[in-house]
Motif scaffolding. Sequence first.
Motif, PDB file in Angstrom:
ATOM      1  N   PHE A  50       0.748  -1.149  -0.004  1.00  0.00           N
ATOM      2  CA  PHE A  50       0.139  -0.014  -0.096  1.00  0.00           C
ATOM      3  C   PHE A  50       0.683   1.464   0.074  1.00  0.00           C
ATOM      4  O   PHE A  50       2.063   1.322   0.624  1.00  0.00           O
ATOM      5  CB  PHE A  50      -0.810  -0.003   1.341  1.00  0.00           C
ATOM      6  N   VAL A  51       0.463   2.319  -0.784  1.00  0.00           N
ATOM      7  CA  VAL A  51       1.062   3.889  -0.740  1.00  0.00           C
ATOM      8  C   VAL A  51       0.294   4.669  -0.368  1.00  0.00           C
ATOM      9  O   VAL A  51       0.625   5.272   0.414  1.00  0.00           O
ATOM     10  CB  VAL A  51       1.431   3.938  -2.268  1.00  0.00           C
ATOM     11  N   ALA A  52      -1.119   4.949  -0.820  1.00  0.00           N
ATOM     12  CA  ALA A  52      -1.899   5.917  -0.653  1.00  0.00           C
ATOM     13  C   ALA A  52      -3.322   5.649  -0.904  1.00  0.00           C
ATOM     14  O   ALA A  52      -3.566   4.893  -1.735  1.00  0.00           O
ATOM     15  CB  ALA A  52      -1.347   7.339  -1.098  1.00  0.00           C
ATOM     16  N   THR A  53      -4.343   6.395  -0.368  1.00  0.00           N
ATOM     17  CA  THR A  53      -5.581   6.132  -0.761  1.00  0.00           C
ATOM     18  C   THR A  53      -6.479   7.352  -0.333  1.00  0.00           C
ATOM     19  O   THR A  53      -6.022   8.037   0.390  1.00  0.00           O
ATOM     20  CB  THR A  53      -6.270   4.860   0.265  1.00  0.00           C
ATOM     21  N   TYR A  63      -1.753   7.702   4.175  1.00  0.00           N
ATOM     22  CA  TYR A  63      -0.443   7.305   3.426  1.00  0.00           C
ATOM     23  C   TYR A  63       0.166   6.211   4.148  1.00  0.00           C
ATOM     24  O   TYR A  63       0.347   6.416   5.382  1.00  0.00           O
ATOM     25  CB  TYR A  63       0.515   8.484   3.137  1.00  0.00           C
ATOM     26  N   THR A  64       1.156   5.361   3.637  1.00  0.00           N
ATOM     27  CA  THR A  64       2.091   4.787   4.319  1.00  0.00           C
ATOM     28  C   THR A  64       3.214   5.677   4.789  1.00  0.00           C
ATOM     29  O   THR A  64       3.362   6.598   4.449  1.00  0.00           O
ATOM     30  CB  THR A  64       2.643   3.425   3.552  1.00  0.00           C
ATOM     31  N   ASN A  65       3.820   5.072   5.922  1.00  0.00           N
ATOM     32  CA  ASN A  65       4.605   6.017   6.737  1.00  0.00           C
ATOM     33  C   ASN A  65       5.705   6.364   5.855  1.00  0.00           C
ATOM     34  O   ASN A  65       6.301   7.562   6.034  1.00  0.00           O
ATOM     35  CB  ASN A  65       4.997   5.379   8.021  1.00  0.00           C
ATOM     36  N   SER A  66       6.269   5.585   5.065  1.00  0.00           N
ATOM     37  CA  SER A  66       7.591   5.992   4.148  1.00  0.00           C
ATOM     38  C   SER A  66       7.544   6.989   3.233  1.00  0.00           C
ATOM     39  O   SER A  66       8.389   7.572   2.614  1.00  0.00           O
ATOM     40  CB  SER A  66       7.938   4.564   3.496  1.00  0.00           C
ATOM     41  N   VAL A  67       6.030   7.424   2.996  1.00  0.00           N
ATOM     42  CA  VAL A  67       5.896   8.336   1.986  1.00  0.00           C
ATOM     43  C   VAL A  67       5.241   9.652   2.417  1.00  0.00           C
ATOM     44  O   VAL A  67       5.065  10.661   1.749  1.00  0.00           O
ATOM     45  CB  VAL A  67       5.153   7.802   0.656  1.00  0.00           C
ATOM     46  N   PHE A  71       4.603  12.284  -0.523  1.00  0.00           N
ATOM     47  CA  PHE A  71       3.763  11.959  -1.872  1.00  0.00           C
ATOM     48  C   PHE A  71       2.459  12.481  -1.200  1.00  0.00           C
ATOM     49  O   PHE A  71       2.019  12.674  -0.357  1.00  0.00           O
ATOM     50  CB  PHE A  71       3.462  10.361  -1.897  1.00  0.00           C
ATOM     51  N   THR A  72       1.579  12.959  -2.599  1.00  0.00           N
ATOM     52  CA  THR A  72       0.318  13.311  -2.238  1.00  0.00           C
ATOM     53  C   THR A  72      -0.729  12.629  -3.281  1.00  0.00           C
ATOM     54  O   THR A  72      -0.216  12.954  -4.457  1.00  0.00           O
ATOM     55  CB  THR A  72       0.210  15.013  -2.171  1.00  0.00           C
ATOM     56  N   ILE A  73      -1.621  12.316  -2.788  1.00  0.00           N
ATOM     57  CA  ILE A  73      -2.626  11.602  -3.588  1.00  0.00           C
ATOM     58  C   ILE A  73      -3.894  12.694  -3.687  1.00  0.00           C
ATOM     59  O   ILE A  73      -4.335  13.403  -2.724  1.00  0.00           O
ATOM     60  CB  ILE A  73      -3.333  10.262  -3.170  1.00  0.00           C
ATOM     61  N   SER A  74      -4.728  12.685  -4.985  1.00  0.00           N
ATOM     62  CA  SER A  74      -5.474  13.770  -5.270  1.00  0.00           C
ATOM     63  C   SER A  74      -6.609  13.035  -6.332  1.00  0.00           C
ATOM     64  O   SER A  74      -5.935  12.202  -6.931  1.00  0.00           O
ATOM     65  CB  SER A  74      -4.904  15.181  -5.597  1.00  0.00           C
ATOM     66  N   ARG A  75      -7.464  13.731  -6.420  1.00  0.00           N
ATOM     67  CA  ARG A  75      -8.303  13.184  -7.601  1.00  0.00           C
ATOM     68  C   ARG A  75      -9.295  14.343  -8.177  1.00  0.00           C
ATOM     69  O   ARG A  75      -9.390  15.513  -7.590  1.00  0.00           O
ATOM     70  CB  ARG A  75      -9.485  12.084  -7.109  1.00  0.00           C
ATOM     71  N   ASP A  76      -9.562  14.097  -9.417  1.00  0.00           N
ATOM     72  CA  ASP A  76     -10.341  15.060 -10.193  1.00  0.00           C
ATOM     73  C   ASP A  76     -11.531  14.264 -10.694  1.00  0.00           C
ATOM     74  O   ASP A  76     -11.470  13.609 -11.814  1.00  0.00           O
ATOM     75  CB  ASP A  76      -9.681  15.656 -11.458  1.00  0.00           C
ATOM     76  N   MET A  86       4.748  12.995  -6.415  1.00  0.00           N
ATOM     77  CA  MET A  86       5.739  12.100  -5.832  1.00  0.00           C
ATOM     78  C   MET A  86       6.798  13.058  -5.837  1.00  0.00           C
ATOM     79  O   MET A  86       7.482  13.094  -6.694  1.00  0.00           O
ATOM     80  CB  MET A  86       6.065  10.932  -6.413  1.00  0.00           C
ATOM     81  N   ASN A  87       7.406  13.644  -4.734  1.00  0.00           N
ATOM     82  CA  ASN A  87       8.359  14.387  -4.584  1.00  0.00           C
ATOM     83  C   ASN A  87       9.632  13.776  -3.710  1.00  0.00           C
ATOM     84  O   ASN A  87       9.498  12.776  -2.991  1.00  0.00           O
ATOM     85  CB  ASN A  87       7.996  15.658  -3.848  1.00  0.00           C
TER      86      ASN A  87
END
Length: 127
Positions: A50-53, A63-67, A71-76, A86-87
């Motif tokens: 898992f990374v993000a939801t 987010y998972t702790n390592s990111v 990292f930023t999850i977004s939606r349109d 991902m930075n």
Amino acid sequence: VQLQASGGGLVQAGGSLRLSCAASGFPSGFSFSSYSMGWFRQAPGKERMFVATISWTGGSTYYTNSVKGRFTISRDNAKNTVYLQMNSLKPEDTAVYYCAVSRTGVVGTSAYDYDYWGQGTLVTVSS
């Protein structure tokens, strides 16, 4: 439901990438905004993680702790697309990244919470 992930590539450590996942083919009566979305990744020889939801409204993210903080999850919902910015990428972020849809709207961290999967996009971070 079909998912098409894109945006992967080769980047140096410290760099950035933005992944996109476009969704289509929803059952009658449902739309992209009905579903929560997730990103997972699978490094060579390892299991999918898992990374993000993000919730169907976009109001809840996890987010998972390592990111976290990188990292930023977004939606349109108007574009039926979910993103993963991902930075500050690290070599250990190297993996195939998969987007996924949860029909139940669960904002989950397990692969079993998701019902449809994209084909994956490869991210390679060089040191």
